[in-house]
Scaffold this motif. Structure first.
Motif, PDB file in Angstrom:
ATOM      1  N   TRP A 187     -16.796 -78.191 -33.906  1.00 22.50           N
ATOM      2  CA  TRP A 187     -17.190 -77.858 -32.538  1.00 22.50           C
ATOM      3  C   TRP A 187     -16.464 -76.613 -32.055  1.00 22.50           C
ATOM      4  O   TRP A 187     -17.046 -75.784 -31.339  1.00 22.50           O
TER       5      TRP A 187
ATOM      6  N   GLU B  85     -16.341 -84.346 -22.754  1.00 26.67           N
ATOM      7  CA  GLU B  85     -17.627 -84.101 -22.089  1.00 26.67           C
ATOM      8  C   GLU B  85     -18.794 -84.529 -22.985  1.00 26.67           C
ATOM      9  O   GLU B  85     -19.826 -85.002 -22.506  1.00 26.67           O
ATOM     10  N   LEU B  86     -18.605 -84.361 -24.288  1.00 25.70           N
ATOM     11  CA  LEU B  86     -19.620 -84.774 -25.249  1.00 25.70           C
ATOM     12  C   LEU B  86     -19.650 -86.287 -25.426  1.00 25.70           C
ATOM     13  O   LEU B  86     -20.724 -86.884 -25.598  1.00 25.70           O
ATOM     14  N   TRP B  87     -18.480 -86.901 -25.382  1.00 26.12           N
ATOM     15  CA  TRP B  87     -18.335 -88.324 -25.681  1.00 26.12           C
ATOM     16  C   TRP B  87     -19.259 -89.238 -24.874  1.00 26.12           C
ATOM     17  O   TRP B  87     -19.949 -90.086 -25.460  1.00 26.12           O
TER      18      TRP B  87
ATOM     19  N   PHE C 106     -14.245 -80.304 -23.896  1.00 22.53           N
ATOM     20  CA  PHE C 106     -15.563 -80.487 -24.488  1.00 22.53           C
ATOM     21  C   PHE C 106     -15.705 -81.821 -25.218  1.00 22.53           C
ATOM     22  O   PHE C 106     -16.747 -82.477 -25.143  1.00 22.53           O
TER      23      PHE C 106
ATOM     24  N   ILE D 118     -22.099 -88.667 -23.530  1.00 23.02           N
ATOM     25  CA  ILE D 118     -23.486 -88.448 -23.955  1.00 23.02           C
ATOM     26  C   ILE D 118     -23.766 -89.229 -25.227  1.00 23.02           C
ATOM     27  O   ILE D 118     -24.799 -89.909 -25.354  1.00 23.02           O
TER      28      ILE D 118
ATOM     29  N   TRP E 200     -18.426 -83.009 -16.168  1.00 22.36           N
ATOM     30  CA  TRP E 200     -19.205 -81.771 -16.215  1.00 22.36           C
ATOM     31  C   TRP E 200     -19.206 -81.031 -14.877  1.00 22.36           C
ATOM     32  O   TRP E 200     -19.429 -79.809 -14.838  1.00 22.36           O
TER      33      TRP E 200
ATOM     34  N   SER F  24     -17.283 -86.930 -31.898  1.00 27.82           N
ATOM     35  CA  SER F  24     -16.642 -86.231 -30.789  1.00 27.82           C
ATOM     36  C   SER F  24     -15.136 -86.116 -30.980  1.00 27.82           C
ATOM     37  O   SER F  24     -14.526 -85.155 -30.503  1.00 27.82           O
TER      38      SER F  24
END
Length: 245
Positions: free
Chosen positions: A92, A52-54, A49, A56, A217, A83
């Motif tokens: 998170w 995956e967030l980074w 995660f 964005i 993703w 992140s």
């Protein structure tokens, strides 16, 4: 001091790093052993995660990275406290674990999912150089820099990856051909992506890097699809679910 000056000083002091890749998927595979009712897609979402967030946050301009061909791994992680700080990772993990429990009412799965999120930061610490902040605004950065050694990087990455895969294979079995060839296709694709990252030139820009990283993703629905075609065996089936959630 301003955040910009802090970031500049930290960027000059950092030698660059590769973000762990295969090892996190090893955690996702192994997590199925301890939460058999949880989908592999969900454990992949959790274990990766932070990465995956980074991208964005990169695209939104909230976090920053610098392409540095002279650095180990060709990247300097200039600013990514939302992140990849310890406090952010812990928050998170709580939020995602709680959200999973609300949606699935599966307590064990919620603990495992939350733990997988936090495991990402814990696995990054020995591998990164000292660029992982403790909290947003922290002047203390952790990282032991094992990625300065490419052989050590490869051994550790594949060690975690293959160990987790072995646990998954002992805990599940294919229900049909999709559950078999689909799994191996994903396993090989991940390994090829990792090897290509070692030999490919750095991306031309931070924007391209972020777009490419969004591809992580895709492995979430792929993992869910593969796992739908597998079922638990032995202790992994103790809670009796052939259909992951």
């Amino acid at each position: 001091r301003s955040r910009q000056s802090d970031d500049s000083q930290h960027a000059r002091g950092a030698a660059g790093a590769r973000a762990m890749f295969l090892g996190h998927y090893g955690v996702a595979f192994a997590a199925k052993r301890f939460a058999p009712r949880t989908s592999l897609g969900t454990t992949i979402l959790a274990a990766q995660f932070l990465d995956e967030l980074w991208p964005i946050l990169l695209l939104l301009g909230i976090e920053r990275v610098r392409i540095a061909p002279e650095a180990v791994g060709s990247l300097q992680f200039v600013y990514y406290p939302y992140s990849h700080s310890l406090v952010a990772a812990a928050l998170w993990s709580v939020l995602i674990g709680a959200a999973y429990y609300v949606l699935r009412r599966y307590k064990r799965g919620a603990w495992i999912v939350g733990g997988a999120v936090l495991s990402h930061w814990l696995l990054d610490v020995p591998m990164h150089v000292a660029d992982l902040p403790l909290w947003p605004g922290s002047h203390v950065f952790l990282g032991f820099g094992l990625w300065k050694s490419v052989p050590a990087t490869i051994v550790i990455e594949f060690g975690f990856y293959l160990a987790g895969l072995a646990i998954y294979l002992r805990s599940t079995r294919a229900r049909d051909r999709v559950g078999s060839w689909g799994l191996w296709a994903m396993v090989i694709a991940l390994a090829c992506l990792y090897v290509s990252s070692l030999v490919s030139p750095p991306p031309p820009s931070e924007h391209v890097l972020a777009i490419m990283t969004l591809g992580l993703w895709l492995f979430i629905p792929l993992g869910w699809w593969v796992d739908r075609h597998r079922e638990g065996v032995d202790n992994a089936s103790i809670e009796g679910s052939a259909w992951p959630t």
